[in-house]
Design a protein around this motif. Sequence first.
Motif, PDB file in Angstrom:
ATOM      1  N   LYS A 283       0.907  -1.148   0.003  1.00 36.17           N
ATOM      2  CA  LYS A 283       0.159   0.124  -0.034  1.00 36.17           C
ATOM      3  C   LYS A 283       0.995   1.322  -0.001  1.00 36.17           C
ATOM      4  CE  LYS A 283      -4.247  -1.721   1.690  1.00 36.17           C
ATOM      5  NZ  LYS A 283      -5.055  -2.219   2.915  1.00 36.17           N
ATOM      6  N   PRO A 284       0.234   2.408  -0.547  1.00 33.18           N
ATOM      7  CA  PRO A 284       1.183   3.397  -0.768  1.00 33.18           C
ATOM      8  C   PRO A 284       1.406   3.944   0.647  1.00 33.18           C
ATOM      9  CG  PRO A 284      -0.881   3.765  -1.759  1.00 33.18           C
ATOM     10  CD  PRO A 284      -0.885   2.515  -1.296  1.00 33.18           C
ATOM     11  N   LYS A 285       2.381   4.593   1.152  1.00 29.07           N
ATOM     12  CA  LYS A 285       2.865   5.258   2.324  1.00 29.07           C
ATOM     13  C   LYS A 285       2.789   6.899   2.451  1.00 29.07           C
ATOM     14  CE  LYS A 285       3.712   1.156   4.731  1.00 29.07           C
ATOM     15  NZ  LYS A 285       3.715   0.336   3.560  1.00 29.07           N
TER      16      LYS A 285
END
Lengths: 146, 131
Positions: free
Chosen positions: A137-139
Amino acid sequence: MVRYSPGTALWSDPLSTLRRIQEEMNRGVGGSRWHATTEFPPLNVWRGEGGVLVTAEVPGVSIDDIELTVHQNTLTIKGKSVPDGNVPEESFHRRERHYGPFGRTIALPYGVDSDGVKATTNNGILTIELPRPETEKPKRIEITQG
Amino acid sequence: MTDNTSGVSAGTERTAQGTRDVPVFSPTTDIHETADALIVTVEMPGIDKDGVNVALEQRELTIAGHCRPFAPDGYALTHAEYREGDFERSFTLSDAIDGSAIQASMKDGILTLTLPKAKPEPSKTINVTAG
């Protein structure tokens, strides 16, 4: 001098033309529906925050005859559709359905943890849930003032 | 066995009449005959058994399936190779069918109809009376 060089795409799958012709003939005799692909099964792909959903039209295929494999970001659907019972050829009045083995491989937008994958069939539609792993998932990166 | 829809709309799509904004497809169908029945199998992926209507009028068999569009919460369709839609097709049967004994079942998106052949009417003897 003109050198004729056919586009590689034309030659990559010699059977695709045949399949397309067959599909158009089927259409002419009132057989199959329109699909954007000649491959089986046709797939729809849905994307959401939580991951990807893949749905496939597999009418008449039992879930026991479907095999799914996930490797990193590749999803493979394999299976076979088997006719119900053994009907002698001469007793058919109309024969439009197709049987046999099938397989599709698609690339997913991210690597998938195979443990989280769920698949169900309902009314001839296969639904595969491919949740996006936390690590993929994008952080959001906090920016601190220096 | 005549396919009543093939000339006009088979394989092509048209929009369902009324308010439904879905295409109507001609479903892929097999028909075979046994000693005492016609067996019709119709591919209707995505159609629930409650959405199926089968009618036999004289020798015209009409099959319809109404879809409930799949719309998963929080997801958007990004790649489509098939479209959802209703199914409709009608056939004129060559054999007389006992309309009261038709059986229909739905499994894995396949509708199977068993249409028992009608027993031939016993012949009647007409007595000639002297006038």
